[in-house]
Write a protein that holds these residues in place. Structure first.
Motif, short mmCIF file in Angstrom:
data_model
loop_
_atom_site.label_atom_id
_atom_site.label_comp_id
_atom_site.label_asym_id
_atom_site.label_seq_id
_atom_site.Cartn_x
_atom_site.Cartn_y
_atom_site.Cartn_z
N ARG A 1 12.48 0.20 -1.52
CA ARG A 1 11.70 1.46 -1.78
C ARG A 1 12.79 2.21 -3.00
O ARG A 1 12.90 2.95 -3.24
CB ARG A 1 12.69 1.82 -0.69
N GLU B 1 6.24 10.08 6.23
CA GLU B 1 5.72 9.23 5.89
C GLU B 1 5.44 8.22 7.26
O GLU B 1 4.20 8.09 7.90
CB GLU B 1 5.65 8.68 4.72
N LYS C 1 1.19 -1.09 0.31
CA LYS C 1 -0.19 -0.02 -0.16
C LYS C 1 1.07 1.39 0.07
O LYS C 1 1.10 2.21 -0.82
CB LYS C 1 -1.19 0.34 0.99
N GLU C 2 1.59 1.27 0.58
CA GLU C 2 2.68 2.38 1.01
C GLU C 2 4.16 2.48 0.51
O GLU C 2 4.52 1.04 1.17
CB GLU C 2 2.53 3.16 2.26
N MET C 3 5.04 3.11 0.55
CA MET C 3 6.25 2.99 0.03
C MET C 3 6.76 2.46 1.45
O MET C 3 7.99 1.94 1.77
CB MET C 3 6.56 4.63 0.04
N THR C 4 6.55 2.97 2.85
CA THR C 4 6.82 1.88 3.95
C THR C 4 6.25 1.04 4.56
O THR C 4 7.17 0.82 5.40
CB THR C 4 6.79 3.82 5.03
N ASP C 5 5.82 0.71 3.47
CA ASP C 5 5.52 -1.03 3.91
C ASP C 5 6.26 -1.96 3.01
O ASP C 5 6.33 -3.14 3.25
CB ASP C 5 4.15 -1.56 3.28
N LYS D 1 -4.52 7.08 3.93
CA LYS D 1 -4.19 6.59 3.19
C LYS D 1 -2.68 7.66 2.90
O LYS D 1 -2.80 8.74 3.58
CB LYS D 1 -4.00 6.58 1.67
N SER E 1 2.60 9.23 -5.94
CA SER E 1 2.24 8.21 -5.23
C SER E 1 1.27 8.55 -4.53
O SER E 1 1.25 8.84 -3.03
CB SER E 1 3.27 7.41 -4.47
N LEU E 2 0.10 8.03 -5.06
CA LEU E 2 -1.80 8.41 -4.53
C LEU E 2 -1.97 7.25 -3.60
O LEU E 2 -2.01 7.33 -2.77
CB LEU E 2 -2.39 9.38 -5.61
N GLY E 3 -2.84 6.60 -5.23
CA GLY E 3 -2.91 4.91 -4.43
C GLY E 3 -4.10 5.32 -3.39
O GLY E 3 -4.80 3.89 -2.71
N ASN E 4 -5.21 6.09 -3.76
CA ASN E 4 -6.75 6.50 -3.22
C ASN E 4 -7.76 5.37 -3.35
O ASN E 4 -8.27 5.06 -2.95
CB ASN E 4 -6.98 8.33 -2.77
N MET E 5 -7.63 4.97 -4.60
CA MET E 5 -8.48 4.43 -5.07
C MET E 5 -8.17 3.14 -5.78
O MET E 5 -8.88 2.22 -5.36
CB MET E 5 -8.82 5.07 -7.07
N ARG F 1 2.26 8.75 9.51
CA ARG F 1 1.48 7.44 10.00
C ARG F 1 1.69 6.66 11.39
O ARG F 1 0.08 6.09 11.95
CB ARG F 1 1.95 5.84 8.91
N PHE G 1 -11.36 13.83 -0.67
CA PHE G 1 -10.80 12.05 -1.21
C PHE G 1 -12.08 10.96 -1.68
O PHE G 1 -13.58 11.58 -1.76
CB PHE G 1 -10.81 10.94 0.44
N ASN H 1 0.04 10.45 0.83
CA ASN H 1 -0.16 10.97 -0.84
C ASN H 1 1.72 11.58 -0.62
O ASN H 1 1.66 12.72 0.05
CB ASN H 1 -1.48 11.72 -0.97
N LEU H 2 2.24 11.08 -1.67
CA LEU H 2 3.36 11.58 -2.05
C LEU H 2 3.81 12.41 -2.65
O LEU H 2 3.03 11.87 -4.23
CB LEU H 2 4.15 10.46 -1.94
N TRP I 1 3.81 5.07 -9.50
CA TRP I 1 4.36 6.18 -9.46
C TRP I 1 3.81 6.47 -10.73
O TRP I 1 4.21 6.15 -11.25
CB TRP I 1 5.37 5.93 -9.23
#
Lengths: 148, 148
Positions: free
Chosen positions: A62, B73, A52-56, B84, A89-93, B77, B111, B86-87, A99
């Protein structure tokens, strides 16, 4: 017999399909060209595994995805000479790490706003847009040569 | 006597001012908290020197700024638990490398669209927004502890 599909988890589009014209695919990620009539050269760098996120991602992963984003940015700059690159990098939907790498021009539909804002113009210069579209074969070649 | 200001180059806002509430400053970059009433926790990671694109930095410096983006980030979090992150690195208006790091919530004003799109709602839940604002002191502490 019941299926193995978990009905509690919504299907993820980017786990199912490439998400654009596949240009580069490594074991970890892929680069696709987005079919956007107003933004020729718009690419996405998509992590293959669902995250889901970069920090995952691990620190190494990364770095791997950002190196791919920078290779994509450099190929776009080399071939298309945009006035600016936009990265997001959004990914809300679709919360699957991807990216957006977008070449921006002062005469494009939304400049200087992000491409997700309301349009600034009612039309764009068709000749300029066609000239950019004509660079797509060279962009495909430049992307491939940066990765392989 | 003439001044040393070069009148041919437009002044760069992010060369002149911090660009927000300064939380962290290293020799290479800074992290600021953005004063946005609808987006408490919105941070920016700003490269100190004037550079336009990620690929204008050395490989080491690209890694340094992305490590800072990821630390930011992670702090957001940990403290704010957004739905989510966003970057984005855009810079169409201020072409001085800076990353937006934005906590997003399903009840926020835009959102699931990016925050630069048209608003999806006419109002946001004031109680939810106040609860998020109340986390800002903890966010400042978390950011500082990740960098120092």
């Amino acid at each position: 017999m019941s299926t193995l599909i978990n009905r509690d988890v919504p299907p993820c589009e980017l786990c199912e399909v490439d998400g654009g014209e596949l240009i580069v695919k490594t074991d970890k990620l892929r680069v696709v060209l987005v079919d956007d009539a107003n933004y020729p050269g718009f690419c996405r760098v998509i992590w293959n595994a669902h995250a889901k996120e970069m920090t995952d991602l691990s620190i190494e992963d990364r770095s791997a995805i950002m190196q791919a984003v920078c290779k994509t940015e450099q190929a776009i700059r080399d071939v298309m000479a945009p006035q600016k690159i936009n990265l997001a990098s959004l990914g809300n939907m679709v919360p699957h790490l991807h990216w957006h790498v977008i070449p921006r021009y002062t005469d494009d539909l939304h400049f200087p706003d992000p491409i997700w804002a309301s349009e600034k113009k009612t039309a764009v210069d068709a000749a300029a847009l066609n000239a950019r579209r004509a660079l797509l074969p060279a962009l495909r070649t430049a992307l491939v040569s940066r990765f392989y």
